[in-house]
Write an enzyme that holds these catalytic residues in place. Structure first.
Site, PDB file in Angstrom:
ATOM      1  N   HIS A  76       0.843  -1.202   0.000  1.00 17.69           N
ATOM      2  CA  HIS A  76       0.000   0.000   0.000  1.00 17.69           C
ATOM      3  C   HIS A  76       0.876   1.248   0.000  1.00 17.69           C
ATOM      4  CE1 HIS A  76      -4.279  -1.323   1.279  1.00 17.69           C
ATOM      5  NE2 HIS A  76      -3.722  -2.240   0.504  1.00 17.69           N
ATOM      6  N   TYR A 204      -9.247   5.803   7.730  1.00 16.25           N
ATOM      7  CA  TYR A 204      -9.452   6.069   9.162  1.00 16.25           C
ATOM      8  C   TYR A 204     -10.425   7.244   9.240  1.00 16.25           C
ATOM      9  CZ  TYR A 204      -5.084   3.470  10.138  1.00 16.25           C
ATOM     10  OH  TYR A 204      -4.103   2.517  10.236  1.00 16.25           O
ATOM     11  N   PRO A 296      -4.351   0.373  18.685  1.00 18.90           N
ATOM     12  CA  PRO A 296      -4.095  -0.097  17.315  1.00 18.90           C
ATOM     13  C   PRO A 296      -4.254   0.984  16.239  1.00 18.90           C
ATOM     14  CG  PRO A 296      -6.141  -1.010  18.155  1.00 18.90           C
ATOM     15  CD  PRO A 296      -5.508  -0.289  19.283  1.00 18.90           C
ATOM     16  N   LYS A 300       0.738  -0.189  15.021  1.00 20.60           N
ATOM     17  CA  LYS A 300       2.117  -0.270  15.496  1.00 20.60           C
ATOM     18  C   LYS A 300       2.436  -1.469  16.386  1.00 20.60           C
ATOM     19  CE  LYS A 300       3.483   2.896  13.155  1.00 20.60           C
ATOM     20  NZ  LYS A 300       3.891   2.191  11.955  1.00 20.60           N
ATOM     21  N   TYR A 388       4.100   6.271  10.153  1.00 18.71           N
ATOM     22  CA  TYR A 388       3.245   5.148   9.748  1.00 18.71           C
ATOM     23  C   TYR A 388       4.056   4.063   9.030  1.00 18.71           C
ATOM     24  CZ  TYR A 388      -1.198   2.881   8.538  1.00 18.71           C
ATOM     25  OH  TYR A 388      -2.249   1.991   8.451  1.00 18.71           O
TER      26      TYR A 388
HETATM   27  P1  FAS Z   1       1.511 -11.908  21.857  1.00 19.31           P
HETATM   28  O1  FAS Z   1       0.538 -11.531  22.941  1.00 19.31           O
HETATM   29  O2  FAS Z   1       1.048 -11.980  20.450  1.00 19.31           O
HETATM   30  O3  FAS Z   1       2.125 -13.361  22.188  1.00 19.31           O
HETATM   31  C1  FAS Z   1       2.485 -13.695  23.501  1.00 19.31           C
HETATM   32  C2  FAS Z   1       2.459 -15.209  23.613  1.00 19.31           C
HETATM   33  O4  FAS Z   1       2.891 -15.543  24.931  1.00 19.31           O
HETATM   34  C3  FAS Z   1       1.054 -15.790  23.445  1.00 19.31           C
HETATM   35  O5  FAS Z   1       1.068 -16.821  22.477  1.00 19.31           O
HETATM   36  C4  FAS Z   1       0.688 -16.321  24.833  1.00 19.31           C
HETATM   37  O6  FAS Z   1      -0.061 -17.526  24.777  1.00 19.31           O
HETATM   38  C5  FAS Z   1       2.059 -16.572  25.433  1.00 19.31           C
HETATM   39  N1  FAS Z   1       2.075 -16.495  26.905  1.00 19.31           N
HETATM   40  C6  FAS Z   1       1.448 -15.603  27.706  1.00 19.31           C
HETATM   41  N2  FAS Z   1       1.709 -15.869  29.006  1.00 19.31           N
HETATM   42  C7  FAS Z   1       2.534 -16.966  29.007  1.00 19.31           C
HETATM   43  C8  FAS Z   1       3.144 -17.720  30.025  1.00 19.31           C
HETATM   44  N3  FAS Z   1       2.972 -17.414  31.313  1.00 19.31           N
HETATM   45  N4  FAS Z   1       3.915 -18.773  29.674  1.00 19.31           N
HETATM   46  C9  FAS Z   1       4.108 -19.091  28.363  1.00 19.31           C
HETATM   47  N5  FAS Z   1       3.557 -18.403  27.342  1.00 19.31           N
HETATM   48  C10 FAS Z   1       2.769 -17.358  27.676  1.00 19.31           C
HETATM   49  N6  FAS Z   1      -1.109  -4.632  16.440  1.00 19.31           N
HETATM   50  C11 FAS Z   1      -1.033  -4.004  15.249  1.00 19.31           C
HETATM   51  O7  FAS Z   1       0.070  -3.675  14.817  1.00 19.31           O
HETATM   52  N7  FAS Z   1      -2.158  -3.742  14.526  1.00 19.31           N
HETATM   53  C12 FAS Z   1      -3.392  -4.134  14.963  1.00 19.31           C
HETATM   54  O8  FAS Z   1      -4.380  -3.913  14.286  1.00 19.31           O
HETATM   55  C13 FAS Z   1      -3.517  -4.804  16.184  1.00 19.31           C
HETATM   56  N8  FAS Z   1      -4.734  -5.229  16.626  1.00 19.31           N
HETATM   57  C14 FAS Z   1      -4.812  -5.907  17.800  1.00 19.31           C
HETATM   58  C15 FAS Z   1      -6.045  -6.393  18.265  1.00 19.31           C
HETATM   59  C16 FAS Z   1      -6.131  -7.085  19.464  1.00 19.31           C
HETATM   60  C17 FAS Z   1      -7.450  -7.620  19.936  1.00 19.31           C
HETATM   61  C18 FAS Z   1      -4.971  -7.292  20.251  1.00 19.31           C
HETATM   62  C19 FAS Z   1      -5.039  -7.998  21.584  1.00 19.31           C
HETATM   63  C20 FAS Z   1      -3.743  -6.822  19.806  1.00 19.31           C
HETATM   64  C21 FAS Z   1      -3.657  -6.133  18.569  1.00 19.31           C
HETATM   65  N9  FAS Z   1      -2.430  -5.682  18.083  1.00 19.31           N
HETATM   66  C22 FAS Z   1      -2.327  -5.037  16.905  1.00 19.31           C
HETATM   67  C23 FAS Z   1      -1.231  -5.889  18.841  1.00 19.31           C
HETATM   68  C24 FAS Z   1      -0.738  -7.316  18.637  1.00 19.31           C
HETATM   69  O9  FAS Z   1      -0.679  -7.601  17.290  1.00 19.31           O
HETATM   70  C25 FAS Z   1       0.586  -7.446  19.361  1.00 19.31           C
HETATM   71  O10 FAS Z   1       1.403  -6.299  19.189  1.00 19.31           O
HETATM   72  C26 FAS Z   1       1.379  -8.665  18.964  1.00 19.31           C
HETATM   73  O11 FAS Z   1       0.571  -9.791  19.112  1.00 19.31           O
HETATM   74  C27 FAS Z   1       2.621  -8.706  19.841  1.00 19.31           C
HETATM   75  O12 FAS Z   1       3.223  -9.932  19.698  1.00 19.31           O
HETATM   76  P2  FAS Z   1       3.914 -10.641  20.962  1.00 19.31           P
HETATM   77  O13 FAS Z   1       4.811  -9.660  21.625  1.00 19.31           O
HETATM   78  O14 FAS Z   1       4.473 -11.905  20.440  1.00 19.31           O
HETATM   79  O15 FAS Z   1       2.749 -10.916  21.997  1.00 19.31           O
HETATM   80  C1  PHB Z   2      -6.155  -4.188  10.637  1.00 16.56           C
HETATM   81  O1  PHB Z   2      -6.239  -4.401   9.409  1.00 16.56           O
HETATM   82  O2  PHB Z   2      -6.462  -5.038  11.506  1.00 16.56           O
HETATM   83  C2  PHB Z   2      -5.660  -2.840  11.109  1.00 16.56           C
HETATM   84  C3  PHB Z   2      -5.087  -1.973  10.193  1.00 16.56           C
HETATM   85  C4  PHB Z   2      -4.618  -0.739  10.624  1.00 16.56           C
HETATM   86  C5  PHB Z   2      -4.753  -0.390  11.961  1.00 16.56           C
HETATM   87  C6  PHB Z   2      -5.334  -1.269  12.883  1.00 16.56           C
HETATM   88  C7  PHB Z   2      -5.798  -2.508  12.445  1.00 16.56           C
HETATM   89  O3  PHB Z   2      -4.305   0.820  12.379  1.00 16.56           O
END
Ligand code: FAS
Ligand code: PHB
Length: 394
Positions: A76, A204, A296, A300, A388
């Site tokens: 994009h 957005y 989100p 980032k 971004y």
């Molecule tokens: P994660 O949380 O992905 O992974 C951590 C892992 O550790 C998990 O698999 C968990 O099971 C494990 N764990 C936890 N406790 C443990 C323990 N005690 N022992 C062993 N393992 C354990 N980011 C964006 O950039 N754009 C978005 O649109 C976006 N939307 C999101 C929407 C939601 C609902 C959420 C919750 C997050 C969103 N994020 C978004 C952020 C998300 O993508 C995180 O930044 C990303 O998953 C980070 O990755 P990890 O640091 O690996 O953490």
């Molecule tokens: C998504 O596609 O999930 C998404 C994209 C951009 C954002 C947040 C979520 O800023």
């Protein structure tokens, strides 16, 4: 009976941070053990991020796991900001020379799992009672239960990649750990639907009824969000109610191309800004959501996690290859400088694009003035664009 396992780096968490770190270290010949309280199927089922910075794409290339990303990802060159129906395009490529890649976190996680598994990575899934210990010694260890057996992993370093609710951050003594938090007075209701996206680029939108985001996962699968009350029950949001609200907030022009359909994923996520300092304690290093959370809005979270991992990987490889602990010793300071800049951008864009219940008419005018300034100033648009597409690693 306790099973003892030896490795160089014990990685707690098999999300994007843990998987990417494990692969990058393996490429340098550094062995790891990766443990997660869930299993692969559960981890892959989580629908989260959708936009990858160029730096994250480069990390996947370095990991040798970018083939499908380049085949199926959508590059994009810009996105739109909309205010009560008026639109302004942020020309990412024109302003920075860079693009972002639309490719779901789910897919990135699958690609990394495939690569790690193909290379014989030792995983422990569905673990319980994980306790990192001896962190201030030269041989820390991580204790946990797996399949009814007590296991201890003895290692040189522990990587806390276990997300916001993990145990690693909590292993840092409370008199050393400092946390900073901003909880937003709303949530995001997100859906997935097998319908072509309303626009070929992300939109957005800030509307008087609230924020909306039109995103996608492919040319046939859309990912849409609307700001909602954080206490809303997702059961109260029928598809029809969502579509009606989403179309109103996008505005008539943008919504003219909207193809509605059944949602097959629907969830509400709270929004917070959070940072934990330091990101190192002894031979424990935090990376990703275990150390920080961003709203989100700026896309980032995943990208910040990938940047942490690249910085941590560089530090560990330099230590193992050249015996130089310089990057290890400066890891927390280096990574936090970038974390706070990304926190700032995510907070700034969230503040600009959402309806805050406590906002006076003056603050609402400030939001509109900020939007109008972006529309009229290339410098202001370039500032949004360079954040971004992703700030430099350091
Ligand atoms: P994660 O949380 O992905 O992974 C951590 C892992 O550790 C998990 O698999 C968990 O099971 C494990 N764990 C936890 N406790 C443990 C323990 N005690 N022992 C062993 N393992 C354990 N980011 C964006 O950039 N754009 C978005 O649109 C976006 N939307 C999101 C929407 C939601 C609902 C959420 C919750 C997050 C969103 N994020 C978004 C952020 C998300 O993508 C995180 O930044 C990303 O998953 C980070 O990755 P990890 O640091 O690996 O953490
Ligand atoms: C998504 O596609 O999930 C998404 C994209 C951009 C954002 C947040 C979520 O800023």
């Amino acid at each position: 009976m306790t099973r003892t396992v030896q490795t160089s780096v014990c990685i707690i968490g098999a999300g994007p941070s843990g998987l990417l770190l494990s692969q990058l270290l393996a490429n340098a010949g550094i062995d790891t053990v990766v443990l997660d309280r869930k299993d692969r199927a559960y981890i892959e089922s989580r629908v989260r991020a959708g936009v990858l910075e160029q730096g994250t794409v480069e990390a996947m290339e370095e990991a040798g796991a970018a083939d499908r990303l380049h085949r199926e990802g959508l590059p994009h060159e810009g996105f739109k900001l909309a205010f009560d129906g008026d639109q302004h395009r942020i020309d990412l490529t024109g302003l920075t020379g860079k693009t972002v890649m639309v490719y779901g976190q789910t897919e990135m996680t699958k690609d990394l799992f495939d690569k790690r598994t193909a290379e014989g990575q030792a995983f422990y899934f569905n673990v319980d009672d994980v306790v990192p210990t001896e962190l201030k010694t030269d041989r820390p260890s991580v204790h946990f239960k797996h399949d009814g057996e007590q296991v201890v992993v003895e290692c040189d370093f522990v990587a806390g990649c276990d997300g916001f609710h993990g145990v690693s951050r909590r292993a840092i003594p409370s008199d050393i750990l400092r946390t900073f938090e901003r909880i937003y007075p709303f949530g995001w209701l997100g859906i997935l639907t097998e319908r072509p996206p309303v626009s070929h680029e992300l939109i957005y939108a800030n509307h008087e009824r609230g924020f909306a985001l039109a995103s996608m996962r492919s040319e046939t699968r859309s990912r849409y969000y609307i700001q909602c009350d954080v206490n809303d029950d997702v059961a109260d949001w029928s598809d029809d109610r969502f579509w009606q609200e989403f179309a109103r907030r996008l505005g008539p022009d943008a919504a003219a191309n909207l193809q509605t359909g059944p949602s097959f994923e629907k969830s509400i996520a709270p929004l917070r800004s959070f940072v934990a300092e330091p990101m190192r304690y002894g031979n424990l290093f935090l990376a990703g959501d275990s150390a920080h959370i961003v709203p989100p809005t700026g896309a980032k979270g995943l990208n910040l996690a990938a940047a942490d991992v690249r910085i941590l990987n560089r530090a560990l490889v330099e230590y193992y290859k050249n015996g130089n602990a310089q990057y290890i010793d400066t890891y927390s300071e280096t990574v936090l400088k970038r974390v706070w800049k990304v926190e700032r951008f995510s907070w700034q864009l969230s503040t600009l694009m959402h309806q805050f219940p406590e906002n006076s008419d003056f603050e609402k005018r400030m939001q509109r003035a900020e939007f109008d300034y972006l529309c009229s100033s290339e410098a202001a648009s370039r500032s949004i664009a360079e954040n971004y597409v992703g700030l430099p690693l350091d």
